[in-house]
Design a protein around this motif. Sequence first.
Motif, short mmCIF file in Angstrom:
data_model
loop_
_atom_site.label_atom_id
_atom_site.label_comp_id
_atom_site.label_asym_id
_atom_site.label_seq_id
_atom_site.Cartn_x
_atom_site.Cartn_y
_atom_site.Cartn_z
N ASP A 208 0.80 -1.23 0.00
CA ASP A 208 0.00 0.00 0.00
C ASP A 208 0.83 1.28 0.00
OD1 ASP A 208 -2.26 -1.53 0.01
OD2 ASP A 208 -2.63 -1.36 2.15
N VAL A 210 2.90 4.49 -0.93
CA VAL A 210 2.91 5.29 -2.15
C VAL A 210 3.87 6.48 -2.08
CG1 VAL A 210 1.00 6.75 -1.39
CG2 VAL A 210 1.44 6.47 -3.84
N LEU A 214 6.75 7.09 -4.87
CA LEU A 214 6.72 8.21 -5.80
C LEU A 214 8.11 8.79 -6.03
CD1 LEU A 214 3.46 10.09 -4.73
CD2 LEU A 214 3.92 9.07 -6.97
N PRO A 225 0.42 1.26 -6.37
CA PRO A 225 -0.10 2.52 -5.83
C PRO A 225 0.34 3.74 -6.62
CG PRO A 225 0.64 1.11 -4.04
CD PRO A 225 1.09 0.47 -5.32
N VAL A 226 1.57 3.75 -7.13
CA VAL A 226 2.03 4.88 -7.94
C VAL A 226 1.27 4.94 -9.26
CG1 VAL A 226 4.00 5.82 -9.20
CG2 VAL A 226 4.31 4.92 -6.89
N TYR A 229 -2.01 6.37 -8.50
CA TYR A 229 -1.90 7.82 -8.28
C TYR A 229 -1.81 8.57 -9.60
CZ TYR A 229 0.04 12.26 -6.65
OH TYR A 229 0.26 13.59 -6.41
N ASP A 230 -0.99 8.07 -10.51
CA ASP A 230 -0.88 8.72 -11.82
C ASP A 230 -2.19 8.65 -12.59
OD1 ASP A 230 1.74 9.33 -11.29
OD2 ASP A 230 2.58 7.66 -12.44
N THR A 233 -4.54 11.37 -11.16
CA THR A 233 -4.09 12.76 -11.23
C THR A 233 -3.81 13.23 -12.64
OG1 THR A 233 -1.81 12.05 -10.83
CG2 THR A 233 -3.11 12.72 -8.91
N SER A 244 -8.40 -0.48 -7.55
CA SER A 244 -8.67 -0.22 -6.13
C SER A 244 -9.44 -1.37 -5.49
CB SER A 244 -9.45 1.08 -5.98
OG SER A 244 -8.75 2.17 -6.53
#
Length: 268
Positions: A208, A210, A214, A225-226, A229-230, A233, A244
């Motif tokens: 989990d 991140v 990053l 997780p990265v 995130y990308d 965003t 998820s």
Amino acid sequence: MPSARVKEPRSIGWGLRLWVTAVAVLLLAPTLVVIPMSFGAGQTFAFPPKEWSLRWYEEFFSSPQWMSSVVTSAQAALLTGVLATVIGVAAAIGLDRGRFPGRELLRSAMMAPMIVPGIVVAVAIYGTFLRWHLNGTLLGFVLAHTVLAVPFVVTSVATSLAGYDRTVEVAAASLGASGWTVLRRITLPLLMPGIASGFVFAFVTSLDEVVIALFLQTPEIRTLPVQMYDSITLEIDPTIAAASSLIVVVTTVALLLPQLVRRRRSEP
């Protein structure tokens, strides 16, 4: 003489029950929204979905970027779990049985990654790994995540050691068992519930994480997780709902499995 009345344990009040229920709903609400969204057939997020489909799961498993991040995360989490467990078990036993100056200071230092803000740890690791040329490597991810995971293993094993009876070790030694035999045949099996829990926590911590990931990522190697995130965003991609949901399921199973095994062993 009248017999003394035994006080019955006080039941949990309604106020506390309502508070616990509210907190549980607050924590579970995002999951209860994301999982149905992952089965939507639309081009964007929609809750509840107007049409149901496995489209985004197919997109997830057919995407080279997502699958590469899954493989990286799985490798890093497994290696982190093993390395953190080995280090954490040795550290917990040493701190419990060792009598040397600075023991409490060392214990506090090992617990520091649980207290220090993640961004501070990430910047420190990033600066150090730049000099060691470990950024963008699987070894770098494993070492960084191990730093975060070791305190969880130490805490879990230390809890098992708190109720540990060392007379069995003395009895085995008196019968001629060597120190290694006592450790392998008695100590580690008796501590296995704490060791297993520590491994699971280390695995989940790496899976989990991140913030550090990053800093250590490159276009060639990044964790799940990265990638998530990308995805949220840089672009609106409903595939993240499927990712998820899968990571929630894997994490939940990993956390519940040791409890189920422990309960099954305790049953007559």
